[in-house]
Scaffold this motif. Structure first.
Motif, mmCIF file in Angstrom:
data_model
loop_
_atom_site.group_PDB
_atom_site.id
_atom_site.type_symbol
_atom_site.label_atom_id
_atom_site.label_comp_id
_atom_site.label_asym_id
_atom_site.label_seq_id
_atom_site.Cartn_x
_atom_site.Cartn_y
_atom_site.Cartn_z
ATOM 1 N N HIS A 132 0.826 -1.210 0.000
ATOM 2 C CA HIS A 132 0.000 0.000 0.000
ATOM 3 C C HIS A 132 0.861 1.261 0.000
ATOM 4 C CE1 HIS A 132 0.470 -0.549 4.384
ATOM 5 N NE2 HIS A 132 0.368 0.761 4.440
ATOM 6 N N PHE B 156 1.208 4.300 -3.142
ATOM 7 C CA PHE B 156 0.926 5.699 -2.827
ATOM 8 C C PHE B 156 1.823 6.622 -3.646
ATOM 9 C CE2 PHE B 156 2.111 9.523 -0.478
ATOM 10 C CZ PHE B 156 0.872 10.113 -0.330
ATOM 11 N N CYS C 164 2.456 10.806 -3.783
ATOM 12 C CA CYS C 164 2.125 12.125 -3.261
ATOM 13 C C CYS C 164 1.831 13.072 -4.426
ATOM 14 C CB CYS C 164 3.257 12.663 -2.398
ATOM 15 S SG CYS C 164 4.765 13.084 -3.310
ATOM 16 N N THR D 269 2.521 13.395 -8.815
ATOM 17 C CA THR D 269 1.444 13.255 -9.791
ATOM 18 C C THR D 269 1.000 14.562 -10.429
ATOM 19 O OG1 THR D 269 -0.282 13.448 -8.091
ATOM 20 C CG2 THR D 269 0.535 11.219 -8.592
ATOM 21 N N ALA E 98 -1.035 15.227 -0.042
ATOM 22 C CA ALA E 98 -1.908 14.200 -0.620
ATOM 23 C C ALA E 98 -3.351 14.665 -0.508
ATOM 24 C CB ALA E 98 -1.728 12.870 0.107
ATOM 25 N N LEU E 99 -4.170 14.278 -1.480
ATOM 26 C CA LEU E 99 -5.601 14.566 -1.422
ATOM 27 C C LEU E 99 -6.328 13.344 -0.882
ATOM 28 C CD1 LEU E 99 -6.343 16.420 -4.771
ATOM 29 C CD2 LEU E 99 -6.114 17.383 -2.480
ATOM 30 N N ASP E 100 -7.241 13.568 0.058
ATOM 31 C CA ASP E 100 -8.069 12.489 0.572
ATOM 32 C C ASP E 100 -9.024 12.072 -0.544
ATOM 33 O OD1 ASP E 100 -10.682 11.455 1.775
ATOM 34 O OD2 ASP E 100 -9.334 11.423 3.514
ATOM 35 N N PRO E 101 -9.066 10.785 -0.895
ATOM 36 C CA PRO E 101 -9.905 10.365 -2.020
ATOM 37 C C PRO E 101 -11.406 10.544 -1.774
ATOM 38 C CG PRO E 101 -8.930 8.464 -0.922
ATOM 39 C CD PRO E 101 -8.315 9.686 -0.308
ATOM 40 N N VAL E 102 -11.830 10.616 -0.528
ATOM 41 C CA VAL E 102 -13.252 10.757 -0.215
ATOM 42 C C VAL E 102 -13.631 12.224 -0.036
ATOM 43 C CG1 VAL E 102 -15.075 10.180 1.430
ATOM 44 C CG2 VAL E 102 -13.356 8.460 0.812
ATOM 45 N N THR E 103 -12.944 12.926 0.876
ATOM 46 C CA THR E 103 -13.310 14.310 1.194
ATOM 47 C C THR E 103 -12.692 15.323 0.250
ATOM 48 O OG1 THR E 103 -11.425 14.651 2.668
ATOM 49 C CG2 THR E 103 -13.460 13.719 3.644
ATOM 50 N N LYS E 104 -11.617 14.944 -0.420
ATOM 51 C CA LYS E 104 -10.815 15.830 -1.270
ATOM 52 C C LYS E 104 -10.092 16.896 -0.452
ATOM 53 C CE LYS E 104 -12.068 13.691 -4.962
ATOM 54 N NZ LYS E 104 -11.309 12.571 -5.374
ATOM 55 N N ARG F 236 -13.862 22.101 1.123
ATOM 56 C CA ARG F 236 -12.671 21.299 1.393
ATOM 57 C C ARG F 236 -11.759 22.064 2.337
ATOM 58 N NH1 ARG F 236 -11.589 19.745 -4.882
ATOM 59 N NH2 ARG F 236 -13.466 18.508 -5.159
#
Length: 135
Positions: A17, A21, A23, A27, A45-51, A86
């Motif tokens: 995992h 990942f 960062c 990307t 990093a961006l949270d995949p759920v909350t952004k 956000r």
């Protein structure tokens, strides 16, 4: 497995995992060389759920996020993120601080189930606070 001031202490043998990942510096071409984690002493990093944007600070450089050009940019991102509901969250060890356009709000350590709540202040913007899971 963070080695203060050095990054990941188990990088050659890190789990899958961690290998998956990437960062934001890796990307997103719009982040300049100054944001490379080895230089900035933080990982974005961006949270995949909350952004929400998560800023994980190297414990060996606890004030790295407060240095320029980083702090000014984090505040600009915080201001731009408001319209999308956000937040920009700085994590140092286990403690979390929310960067707002006009101030920083230290929320402390989060336990499983704790959450951040945003509350409007009439005519003056908004506040954020931590709400305990059992509250």
């Amino acid at each position: 497995h963070t080695k203060q001031g050095r990054g990941c202490a188990i990088h050659p043998t890190r789990p899958d995992h961690c290998r998956a990942f990437h960062c934001l510096w890796m990307t997103e071409a719009w982040l300049g060389a100054e944001w490379k984690p080895e230089k900035a002493k933080m990982v974005l990093a961006l949270d995949p759920v909350t952004k929400n944007m998560n800023v994980q600070v190297d414990p060996g450089q606890p004030n790295a996020w407060r240095r320029e050009p980083y702090y000014g940019q984090l505040r600009r991102w915080a201001a731009a993120s408001l319209a999308q509901d956000r937040l920009v969250l700085v994590h140092l060890n286990k403690s979390t601080t929310v960067i707002l356009p006009d101030r920083d709000v230290a929320l402390g350590v989060f336990e499983p189930g704790d959450r951040i709540v945003r509350r409007e202040r009439p005519g003056t913007g908004f506040d954020v606070e931590k709400v305990r899971a059992n509250a």
